[in-house]
Design a protein around this motif. Structure first.
Motif, PDB file in Angstrom:
ATOM      1  N   GLY A 268      24.595 -72.633 -19.241  1.00 30.62           N
ATOM      2  CA  GLY A 268      24.910 -73.806 -20.047  1.00 30.62           C
ATOM      3  C   GLY A 268      24.808 -73.536 -21.534  1.00 30.62           C
ATOM      4  N   THR A 269      25.321 -74.440 -22.313  1.00 29.51           N
ATOM      5  CA  THR A 269      25.325 -74.293 -23.764  1.00 29.51           C
ATOM      6  C   THR A 269      23.921 -74.217 -24.340  1.00 29.51           C
ATOM      7  N   CYS A 270      23.041 -75.094 -23.910  1.00 33.71           N
ATOM      8  CA  CYS A 270      21.703 -75.181 -24.490  1.00 33.71           C
ATOM      9  C   CYS A 270      20.627 -74.536 -23.627  1.00 33.71           C
ATOM     10  N   VAL A 271      21.012 -73.798 -22.584  1.00 30.24           N
ATOM     11  CA  VAL A 271      20.049 -73.189 -21.666  1.00 30.24           C
ATOM     12  C   VAL A 271      20.004 -71.687 -21.902  1.00 30.24           C
ATOM     13  N   ALA A 272      18.835 -71.178 -22.308  1.00 28.80           N
ATOM     14  CA  ALA A 272      18.684 -69.738 -22.523  1.00 28.80           C
ATOM     15  C   ALA A 272      18.333 -69.032 -21.224  1.00 28.80           C
ATOM     16  N   SER A 273      17.386 -69.597 -20.454  1.00 28.26           N
ATOM     17  CA  SER A 273      16.989 -68.951 -19.205  1.00 28.26           C
ATOM     18  C   SER A 273      16.312 -69.952 -18.286  1.00 28.26           C
ATOM     19  N   VAL A 274      16.371 -69.627 -16.998  1.00 24.41           N
ATOM     20  CA  VAL A 274      15.613 -70.349 -15.981  1.00 24.41           C
ATOM     21  C   VAL A 274      14.958 -69.272 -15.127  1.00 24.41           C
ATOM     22  N   ALA A 275      13.632 -69.248 -15.110  1.00 25.95           N
ATOM     23  CA  ALA A 275      12.908 -68.202 -14.403  1.00 25.95           C
ATOM     24  C   ALA A 275      11.868 -68.811 -13.470  1.00 25.95           C
ATOM     25  N   VAL A 276      11.525 -68.045 -12.432  1.00 30.24           N
ATOM     26  CA  VAL A 276      10.517 -68.468 -11.467  1.00 30.24           C
ATOM     27  C   VAL A 276       9.449 -67.392 -11.390  1.00 30.24           C
ATOM     28  N   ALA A 277       8.194 -67.788 -11.498  1.00 31.91           N
ATOM     29  CA  ALA A 277       7.063 -66.876 -11.347  1.00 31.91           C
ATOM     30  C   ALA A 277       5.967 -67.595 -10.576  1.00 31.91           C
ATOM     31  N   SER A 278       5.570 -67.041  -9.456  1.00 40.45           N
ATOM     32  CA  SER A 278       4.539 -67.634  -8.590  1.00 40.45           C
ATOM     33  C   SER A 278       4.878 -69.067  -8.208  1.00 40.45           C
ATOM     34  N   GLY A 279       6.154 -69.329  -7.985  1.00 40.61           N
ATOM     35  CA  GLY A 279       6.597 -70.653  -7.569  1.00 40.61           C
ATOM     36  C   GLY A 279       6.831 -71.630  -8.699  1.00 40.61           C
ATOM     37  N   VAL A 280       6.421 -71.304  -9.913  1.00 39.58           N
ATOM     38  CA  VAL A 280       6.569 -72.199 -11.073  1.00 39.58           C
ATOM     39  C   VAL A 280       7.920 -71.928 -11.730  1.00 39.58           C
ATOM     40  N   ILE A 281       8.723 -72.976 -11.881  1.00 33.42           N
ATOM     41  CA  ILE A 281      10.052 -72.867 -12.475  1.00 33.42           C
ATOM     42  C   ILE A 281       9.955 -73.232 -13.952  1.00 33.42           C
ATOM     43  N   THR A 282      10.455 -72.344 -14.821  1.00 35.22           N
ATOM     44  CA  THR A 282      10.428 -72.600 -16.260  1.00 35.22           C
ATOM     45  C   THR A 282      11.825 -72.415 -16.834  1.00 35.22           C
ATOM     46  N   ALA A 283      12.346 -73.464 -17.458  1.00 35.18           N
ATOM     47  CA  ALA A 283      13.642 -73.408 -18.134  1.00 35.18           C
ATOM     48  C   ALA A 283      13.387 -73.407 -19.635  1.00 35.18           C
ATOM     49  N   THR A 284      14.103 -72.531 -20.334  1.00 35.97           N
ATOM     50  CA  THR A 284      13.924 -72.391 -21.775  1.00 35.97           C
ATOM     51  C   THR A 284      15.210 -72.753 -22.499  1.00 35.97           C
ATOM     52  N   ALA A 285      15.093 -73.503 -23.579  1.00 43.06           N
ATOM     53  CA  ALA A 285      16.252 -73.923 -24.365  1.00 43.06           C
ATOM     54  C   ALA A 285      16.787 -72.765 -25.198  1.00 43.06           C
ATOM     55  N   ASP A 286      18.073 -72.800 -25.474  1.00 40.47           N
ATOM     56  CA  ASP A 286      18.720 -71.811 -26.336  1.00 40.47           C
ATOM     57  C   ASP A 286      18.765 -72.376 -27.751  1.00 40.47           C
ATOM     58  N   THR A 287      17.937 -71.833 -28.630  1.00 48.10           N
ATOM     59  CA  THR A 287      17.855 -72.366 -29.990  1.00 48.10           C
ATOM     60  C   THR A 287      18.961 -71.839 -30.891  1.00 48.10           C
ATOM     61  N   THR A 288      19.745 -70.905 -30.408  1.00 46.00           N
ATOM     62  CA  THR A 288      20.894 -70.446 -31.198  1.00 46.00           C
ATOM     63  C   THR A 288      22.006 -71.481 -31.130  1.00 46.00           C
ATOM     64  N   ALA A 289      22.309 -71.933 -29.918  1.00 48.38           N
ATOM     65  CA  ALA A 289      23.365 -72.929 -29.734  1.00 48.38           C
ATOM     66  C   ALA A 289      22.882 -74.342 -30.069  1.00 48.38           C
ATOM     67  N   CYS A 290      21.617 -74.606 -29.824  1.00 51.43           N
ATOM     68  CA  CYS A 290      21.034 -75.936 -30.053  1.00 51.43           C
ATOM     69  C   CYS A 290      19.764 -75.763 -30.885  1.00 51.43           C
ATOM     70  N   PRO A 291      19.882 -75.619 -32.202  1.00 56.68           N
ATOM     71  CA  PRO A 291      18.739 -75.240 -33.045  1.00 56.68           C
ATOM     72  C   PRO A 291      17.613 -76.264 -33.130  1.00 56.68           C
ATOM     73  N   ASN A 292      17.847 -77.501 -32.757  1.00 58.10           N
ATOM     74  CA  ASN A 292      16.792 -78.509 -32.856  1.00 58.10           C
ATOM     75  C   ASN A 292      15.894 -78.565 -31.633  1.00 58.10           C
ATOM     76  N   LEU A 293      16.166 -77.751 -30.613  1.00 50.96           N
ATOM     77  CA  LEU A 293      15.376 -77.792 -29.390  1.00 50.96           C
ATOM     78  C   LEU A 293      14.198 -76.823 -29.482  1.00 50.96           C
ATOM     79  N   VAL A 294      13.321 -77.088 -30.439  1.00 44.82           N
ATOM     80  CA  VAL A 294      12.139 -76.261 -30.645  1.00 44.82           C
ATOM     81  C   VAL A 294      10.889 -77.074 -30.348  1.00 44.82           C
ATOM     82  N   ASP A 295       9.787 -76.357 -30.090  1.00 46.45           N
ATOM     83  CA  ASP A 295       8.562 -77.046 -29.715  1.00 46.45           C
ATOM     84  C   ASP A 295       7.611 -77.311 -30.871  1.00 46.45           C
ATOM     85  N   ASN A 296       7.877 -76.718 -32.040  1.00 43.17           N
ATOM     86  CA  ASN A 296       6.963 -76.881 -33.161  1.00 43.17           C
ATOM     87  C   ASN A 296       7.731 -76.576 -34.439  1.00 43.17           C
TER      88      ASN A 296
END
Length: 158
Positions: free
Chosen positions: A87-115
Motif C-alpha cells: 500500500g501507499t502508506c504501508v512500509a512493512s507488516v511483520a510477525v514475530a512470536s505471533g505478534v503482528i506489527t504494521a509500520t507506516a511508510d513515512t516517505t509516502a505519508c510523512p505525517n505518520l510519525v510517532d513523535n
C-alpha cells in the motif's frame, strides 16, 4: 439625503477576522483527520495477516503458547505481510512470536510519525491474548505485561 447600500470597511474586516479564526481551528483538525485516514491503510494491511494467522491456528490446532513459540504461523504471517505491505502508506507488516506489527511508510505519508522531536514511523500492533476454541483473540493494547503496544495510539492515529 442619499441612502447608501453595502457594507462598511469595518464590517468587512470583522468578517475576514472571523473567517481567519475559524480557518485556524479547522485546518489542524482537518490535517489530523487526513493523517488518521492515511493510517487506516496501515491498520487494514494487518487484516490479511490476521486472517492467515487465524487459519494457521485452526489448521494446526495450536494453543496460545504454540502460537508464540512455533515459527509456522510466523512464516505464514510474514509471507502475507510482504504482500500486504504494497500500500501507499504501508512500509512493512511483520510477525514475530505471533505478534503482528504494521509500520507506516513515512516517505509516502510523512505525517505518520510517532513523535515530533525524534520522528519514527508509527506502528500498529496486534497481540494474541487468548485462543477460544479455534479463534484467536487479538488485542491492540498489547500483552498483559505492557509489551506489544503500537505507537499509533499515543499520537492519536488509531
Amino acid at each position: 439625503m442619499k441612502s447608501t447600500k453595502g457594507f462598511t470597511l469595518i464590517e468587512l474586516m470583522i468578517v475576514v477576522a472571523i473567517i481567519g479564526i475559524l480557518a485556524s481551528v479547522a485546518v489542524p483538525a482537518y490535517t489530523k483527520y487526513i493523517d488518521r485516514a492515511n493510517f487506516s491503510e496501515v491498520v487494514g494491511a494487518v487484516s490479511a495477516v490476521k486472517t492467515g494467522m487465524d487459519l494457521c491456528v485452526q489448521q494446526n490446532g495450536y494453543a496460545l503458547s504454540d502460537l508464540t513459540t512455533d515459527g509456522d504461523c510466523d512464516a505464514v504471517g510474514n509471507s502475507l505481510g510482504a504482500q500486504a505491505a504494497g500500500g501507499t502508506c504501508v512500509a512493512s507488516v511483520a510477525v514475530a512470536s505471533g505478534v503482528i506489527t504494521a509500520t507506516a511508510d513515512t516517505t509516502a505519508c510523512p505525517n505518520l510519525v510517532d513523535n515530533a522531536e525524534t520522528p519514527a514511523a508509527a506502528t500498529f500492533t496486534l497481540t494474541p491474548t487468548a485462543i477460544n476454541g479455534a479463534t484467536v483473540v487479538w488485542s491492540d493494547t498489547g500483552a498483559a505485561d505492557g509489551t506489544g503496544v503500537g505507537s499509533c495510539k499515543a499520537v492519536g492515529l488509531c
